[in-house]
Design an enzyme around this catalytic site. Structure first.
Site, PDB file in Angstrom:
ATOM      1  CB  SER A 139      -0.847  -0.005   1.278  1.00 23.96           C
ATOM      2  OG  SER A 139      -1.427   1.255   1.512  1.00 23.96           O
ATOM      3  CE1 TYR A 152      -4.696  -1.829   5.018  1.00 19.60           C
ATOM      4  CE2 TYR A 152      -3.419   0.147   4.573  1.00 19.60           C
ATOM      5  CZ  TYR A 152      -4.124  -0.948   4.123  1.00 19.60           C
ATOM      6  OH  TYR A 152      -4.250  -1.163   2.765  1.00 19.60           O
TER       7      TYR A 152
HETATM    8  P1  NAD Z   1     -11.592  -6.161  -0.166  1.00 18.32           P
HETATM    9  O1  NAD Z   1     -12.285  -5.945   1.141  1.00 18.32           O
HETATM   10  O2  NAD Z   1     -12.358  -5.999  -1.422  1.00 18.32           O
HETATM   11  O3  NAD Z   1     -10.895  -7.602  -0.178  1.00 18.32           O
HETATM   12  C1  NAD Z   1     -10.285  -8.137   0.965  1.00 18.32           C
HETATM   13  C2  NAD Z   1     -10.217  -9.640   0.798  1.00 18.32           C
HETATM   14  O4  NAD Z   1      -9.614 -10.192   1.983  1.00 18.32           O
HETATM   15  C3  NAD Z   1     -11.597 -10.290   0.657  1.00 18.32           C
HETATM   16  O5  NAD Z   1     -11.527 -11.336  -0.288  1.00 18.32           O
HETATM   17  C4  NAD Z   1     -11.834 -10.843   2.051  1.00 18.32           C
HETATM   18  O6  NAD Z   1     -12.734 -11.940   2.068  1.00 18.32           O
HETATM   19  C5  NAD Z   1     -10.430 -11.264   2.416  1.00 18.32           C
HETATM   20  N1  NAD Z   1     -10.275 -11.526   3.844  1.00 18.32           N
HETATM   21  C6  NAD Z   1     -10.568 -10.714   4.891  1.00 18.32           C
HETATM   22  N2  NAD Z   1     -10.341 -11.377   6.053  1.00 18.32           N
HETATM   23  C7  NAD Z   1      -9.882 -12.609   5.727  1.00 18.32           C
HETATM   24  C8  NAD Z   1      -9.473 -13.741   6.469  1.00 18.32           C
HETATM   25  N3  NAD Z   1      -9.488 -13.751   7.817  1.00 18.32           N
HETATM   26  N4  NAD Z   1      -9.062 -14.851   5.805  1.00 18.32           N
HETATM   27  C9  NAD Z   1      -9.053 -14.867   4.439  1.00 18.32           C
HETATM   28  N5  NAD Z   1      -9.431 -13.821   3.682  1.00 18.32           N
HETATM   29  C10 NAD Z   1      -9.836 -12.715   4.320  1.00 18.32           C
HETATM   30  O7  NAD Z   1     -10.349  -5.165  -0.135  1.00 18.32           O
HETATM   31  P2  NAD Z   1      -9.261  -4.712  -1.234  1.00 18.32           P
HETATM   32  O8  NAD Z   1      -9.292  -3.243  -1.277  1.00 18.32           O
HETATM   33  O9  NAD Z   1      -9.397  -5.497  -2.485  1.00 18.32           O
HETATM   34  O10 NAD Z   1      -7.933  -5.113  -0.443  1.00 18.32           O
HETATM   35  C11 NAD Z   1      -7.064  -6.138  -0.871  1.00 18.32           C
HETATM   36  C12 NAD Z   1      -5.661  -5.787  -0.406  1.00 18.32           C
HETATM   37  O11 NAD Z   1      -5.259  -4.562  -1.025  1.00 18.32           O
HETATM   38  C13 NAD Z   1      -5.531  -5.570   1.107  1.00 18.32           C
HETATM   39  O12 NAD Z   1      -4.309  -6.123   1.570  1.00 18.32           O
HETATM   40  C14 NAD Z   1      -5.510  -4.066   1.225  1.00 18.32           C
HETATM   41  O13 NAD Z   1      -4.838  -3.632   2.377  1.00 18.32           O
HETATM   42  C15 NAD Z   1      -4.745  -3.699  -0.037  1.00 18.32           C
HETATM   43  N6  NAD Z   1      -4.893  -2.317  -0.473  1.00 18.32           N
HETATM   44  C16 NAD Z   1      -6.101  -1.815  -0.816  1.00 18.32           C
HETATM   45  C17 NAD Z   1      -6.175  -0.506  -1.238  1.00 18.32           C
HETATM   46  C18 NAD Z   1      -7.471   0.126  -1.636  1.00 18.32           C
HETATM   47  O14 NAD Z   1      -7.479   1.347  -1.810  1.00 18.32           O
HETATM   48  N7  NAD Z   1      -8.531  -0.628  -1.821  1.00 18.32           N
HETATM   49  C19 NAD Z   1      -5.028   0.282  -1.313  1.00 18.32           C
HETATM   50  C20 NAD Z   1      -3.818  -0.265  -0.959  1.00 18.32           C
HETATM   51  C21 NAD Z   1      -3.753  -1.576  -0.545  1.00 18.32           C
END
Ligand code: NAD
Length: 257
Positions: A139, A152
């Site tokens: 991130s 985070y």
């Molecule tokens: P999202 O909520 O759409 O997806 C998160 C995923 O993690 C889902 O599939 C959920 O079921 C899974 N998950 C949560 N708890 C879990 C557990 N205990 N066991 C197994 N799976 C679990 O979110 P996203 O935005 O797609 O995030 C995905 C990654 O990207 C994360 O690591 C997040 O920190 C990172 N990220 C997101 C952004 C953003 O702006 N969306 C930016 C930077 C980094």
């Protein structure tokens, strides 16, 4: 279809960025193991969309034993684990003095410790076969901080450190280890933190979108999950074999500022 014959485990791939990785890797021929929470029917629809080789593994990323078992099940089913993508994540927004300990533990377990456990379980196999790709979703918060996201930011900085260490440990083994670090990507994770940020900062939804989320993103637009996934696919190519230990920003210029 340069990934035909390769197996990829993508944690947290029932939604958002993880689902985009799964789709992009499957489009290049990989047999993808999807993982994450969600409604059984919706997950089965995703699995079916990803083709015959796709499997779903329900391993809970807070449980080291389940993470190791997912690797063992994948090896038993497909004979290899070639690519692992550490992507599962959750967010909690609160000032540190009011941050619930249970939420801190969950953020650290799901984002940080799960990556360590998955790499630990998969690396011996990658090493033995002389090829592997380890990719983690970092991130912009692996490089810079924002207030009210202590767990985070800590977990994402740790992912960057873990990546550098593993890259050095497997530098001559045909295995690369990198972080892809998005800025704000429009996914359910971002949408779900808007109410907490509204409460924590006393702002309206529009103010959170424009003045908090996109305030730091010079391009003034959300990154798409597909843009992030395209970089991960590139990291799986032979041309990317010298990219290791890197933290690659896909953040609209956020961390350049
Ligand atoms: P999202 O909520 O759409 O997806 C998160 C995923 O993690 C889902 O599939 C959920 O079921 C899974 N998950 C949560 N708890 C879990 C557990 N205990 N066991 C197994 N799976 C679990 O979110 P996203 O935005 O797609 O995030 C995905 C990654 O990207 C994360 O690591 C997040 O920190 C990172 N990220 C997101 C952004 C953003 O702006 N969306 C930016 C930077 C980094």
């Amino acid at each position: 279809m340069f990934l035909k014959g390769r197996t990829a485990i993508v944690t947290g791939s029932t939604s958002g960025i993880g689902l985009a990785y799964a789709r992009a890797l499957a489009a290049e021929g990989a047999a993808v193991v999807i993982n994450g929470l969600g409604d059984a029917q919706a997950i089965e629809a995703i699995r079916a969309e990803l083709g015959d080789g796709a499997r779903y593994d329900a391993a809970d990323m807070t449980r080291p034993d389940e993470i190791a078992a997912m690797v063992a099940r994948t090896l038993a089913a497909t004979g290899s684990v070639d690519i692992v993508v550490n992507n599962a994540g959750i967010q909690h927004v609160a000032p540190i003095a009011e941050f619930p300990v249970e939420r801190y533990d969950a953020v650290i377990a799901i984002i940080m410790s799960s990556a360590w456990h998955l790499i630990r379980a998969a690396l011996p196999h990658m090493r033995a076969q002389g090829w592997g790709r380890i990719i983690s979703t970092g991130s912009a918060h692996s490089l810079v901080a924002s207030p009210n996201k202590s767990a985070y930011v800590m977990a994402k900085h740790a992912i960057a450190g873990l990546t550098k260490t593993v890259a050095l440990e497997c530098a001559t083994d045909g295995v690369t280890c990198n972080v892809v670090s998005p800025g704000y990507v429009w996914t359910p994770l971002v949408e779900s933190q808007i109410p907490d940020t509204m409460r924590a900062r006393g702002l309206t939804r529009e103010q959170v979108m424009n003045d908090v989320l996109l305030a730091a993103q010079p391009t003034k637009r959300f990154v798409t999950p597909e843009e992030v996934a395209a970089l991960a696919v590139f990291l799986c190519r032979e041309e990317a074999r010298s990219i290791t230990g890197a933290n690659l920003a896909v953040d609209g210029g956020w961390t350049a500022a």
